[in-house]
Design a protein around this motif. Structure first.
Motif, PDB file in Angstrom:
ATOM      1  N   ASP A   1       0.848  -1.195   0.000  1.00 54.34           N
ATOM      2  CA  ASP A   1       0.000   0.000   0.000  1.00 54.34           C
ATOM      3  C   ASP A   1       0.878   1.237   0.000  1.00 54.34           C
ATOM      4  OD1 ASP A   1      -2.479   1.278  -0.095  1.00 54.34           O
ATOM      5  OD2 ASP A   1      -2.518   1.562   2.086  1.00 54.34           O
TER       6      ASP A   1
ATOM      7  N   HIS B   1       0.365   5.700   0.438  1.00 54.03           N
ATOM      8  CA  HIS B   1      -0.480   6.883   0.586  1.00 54.03           C
ATOM      9  C   HIS B   1       0.385   8.135   0.465  1.00 54.03           C
ATOM     10  CE1 HIS B   1      -4.503   5.327   1.893  1.00 54.03           C
ATOM     11  NE2 HIS B   1      -3.783   4.240   2.106  1.00 54.03           N
TER      12      HIS B   1
ATOM     13  N   HIS C   1      -2.661  -1.291   6.275  1.00 57.64           N
ATOM     14  CA  HIS C   1      -3.378  -1.688   5.055  1.00 57.64           C
ATOM     15  C   HIS C   1      -2.618  -2.786   4.307  1.00 57.64           C
ATOM     16  CE1 HIS C   1      -5.665   2.431   4.854  1.00 57.64           C
ATOM     17  NE2 HIS C   1      -5.865   1.759   5.981  1.00 57.64           N
TER      18      HIS C   1
HETATM   19 MG    MG Z   1      -4.519   2.176   1.905  1.00 61.73          MG
END
Ligand code: MG
Length: 388
Positions: free
Chosen positions: A239, A241, A273
């Motif tokens: 993941d 971000h 995540h």
């Molecule tokens: Mg995420």
């Protein structure tokens, strides 16, 4: 199947279990973590016959009530007799008059399946009888005084198991006839043969073993636990971000001191995540977006730790537990080393393991590309699971 609506199952469970030894009825002894009889009654509960009669000693009725509750199997009690035949006779007396079929099944055969019951009952429905049996694999000899005196024809020799199903009227008549003639049989088929009725055989399974001796418990437990076929699975998650001003920075379920935070619908904890995706990947259950969609307002601003806990529940429901996790966070800044131990503790608590089973590593992107320019934080995770 229509015949189930008129079928009763009678389970003799009054035996002392003397061959296993000890004062406790062997049917109440633990097998794969539960009393042996729980496994047997669970198969009966899955079958869901019109009535289940459990034949047991009066002084064991409380224990048997709890076992039946554990198995989710509604039962009618019948008092035990001095012999198996006497117990079955008492059990038959409790069978409701309108039930035309009855299957007798040893409490000590915990590996029975609903399919075996159905096959026996279907035969009884059509032909009057259906007893589960398997062809013998060993060569059988008659032995006297330590000497072989004969060889049994293996081609026509079958080992009788249970369930043994009959028209209720046949078995009731066979029990009465045996009482009048003083005949003792070791199974219900023997009683019906003695009555002169045809006993039909339904092919069973060698797995449907009778737990008789101490050593049988280990074999039955291995079979119950998937034939000893423990499996491991691994999953991978990734993941990333974007970092923006005006947001808190959460990583690994821990709040990090930082002037910038990750942008996202939830708290945008990229590490958690990635771990959720690794766990979901290991059980073949898709990804975090499928289970906790961005579009669902229920997840807005939610702590990702709640998502990890929910993901762990899915893992447990799939029959697995976490062996270990290994994750790498890629962050140019801030320095994460001071937070790593706390992350391991928080993550371990959410997935029911010890911190030693959770590895978190942090690295930078060496100034390369957007991650290296500090525009975001990424995380990779792998998870190993086992059903053992
Ligand atoms: Mg995420």
């Amino acid at each position: 199947m229509s015949c189930l609506a008129k079928a009763a199952v009678v389970v003799p469970a009054a035996g002392s279990g003397s061959r296993v030894g000890g004062p406790v009825n062997k049917l109440l002894r633990p097998l794969a973590g539960e009393p042996l009889l729980v496994h047997t009654l669970r198969a009966v509960a899955a079958l869901s016959p019109a009535q289940t009669v459990l034949v047991c000693r009066d002084d064991e009725r409380d224990a048997m009530t709890s076992v039946a509750g554990q198995a989710g199997c509604p039962i009618t009690f019948a008092p035990g007799g001095a012999t198996r035949q006497a117990s079955v006779a008492k059990g038959l007396r409790e069978v409701r008059a309108e039930l035309e079929l009855v299957a007798v099944h040893d409490g000590a055969r915990p590996l029975v399946t609903p399919e075996l019951f159905l096959a026996a009952l279907a035969s009884a429905h059509e032909h009057g009888s259906g007893v589960v049996a398997v062809p013998v694999a060993d060569t059988l000899k008659t032995v006297a005084d330590g000497h072989v005196v004969g060889t049994v024809d293996r081609g026509t020799t079958w080992a009788m198991q249970t369930p043994q199903a009959f028209r209720t009227s046949w078995l009731a008549e066979a029990v009465r006839f045996a009482a009048v003639t003083g005949f003792e049989a070791t199974d219900e088929a023997g009683l019906v043969e003695h009555l002169g009725r045809e006993v039909r055989v339904v092919r069973g399974s060698p797995r449907n073993m009778k737990v008789t001796r101490n050593e049988d418990f280990a074999v039955a437990a291995a079979l119950l636990e998937g034939g000893g076929m423990q499996t491991s699975r691994i999953g991978y998650g990734y993941d990333v971000h974007r970092l923006v001003p005006g947001r808190e920075l959460w990583l690994g379920g821990v709040k990090i001191d930082s002037p910038v935070g990750l942008l996202g619908h939830s708290d945008a904890d990229a590490l958690l995540h990635a771990i959720c995706d690794a766990l979901l990947g290991a059980i073949g259950a898709g990804d975090i977006g499928r289970h906790f969609p961005d579009s669902d307002p229920a997840y807005e601003g939610v702590a990702s730790l709640r998502l990890l806990e929910a993901t762990h529940r899915l893992v447990a429901e799939a029959g697995y537990r976490v062996l270990n996790l290994d994750a790498t966070v890629i962050a140019e800044r801030p320095r994460l080393a001071p937070y790593v131990e706390r992350m391991r503790e928080v993550i371990a608590a959410a997935i029911a393991v010890t911190p030693q089973q959770v590895s978190i590593k942090a690295t930078t992107h060496e100034g390369l590309d957007d991650l290296g320019a500090g525009q975001g934080i990424a995380a990779h995770a792998v998870a190993a699971l086992t059903n053992g």
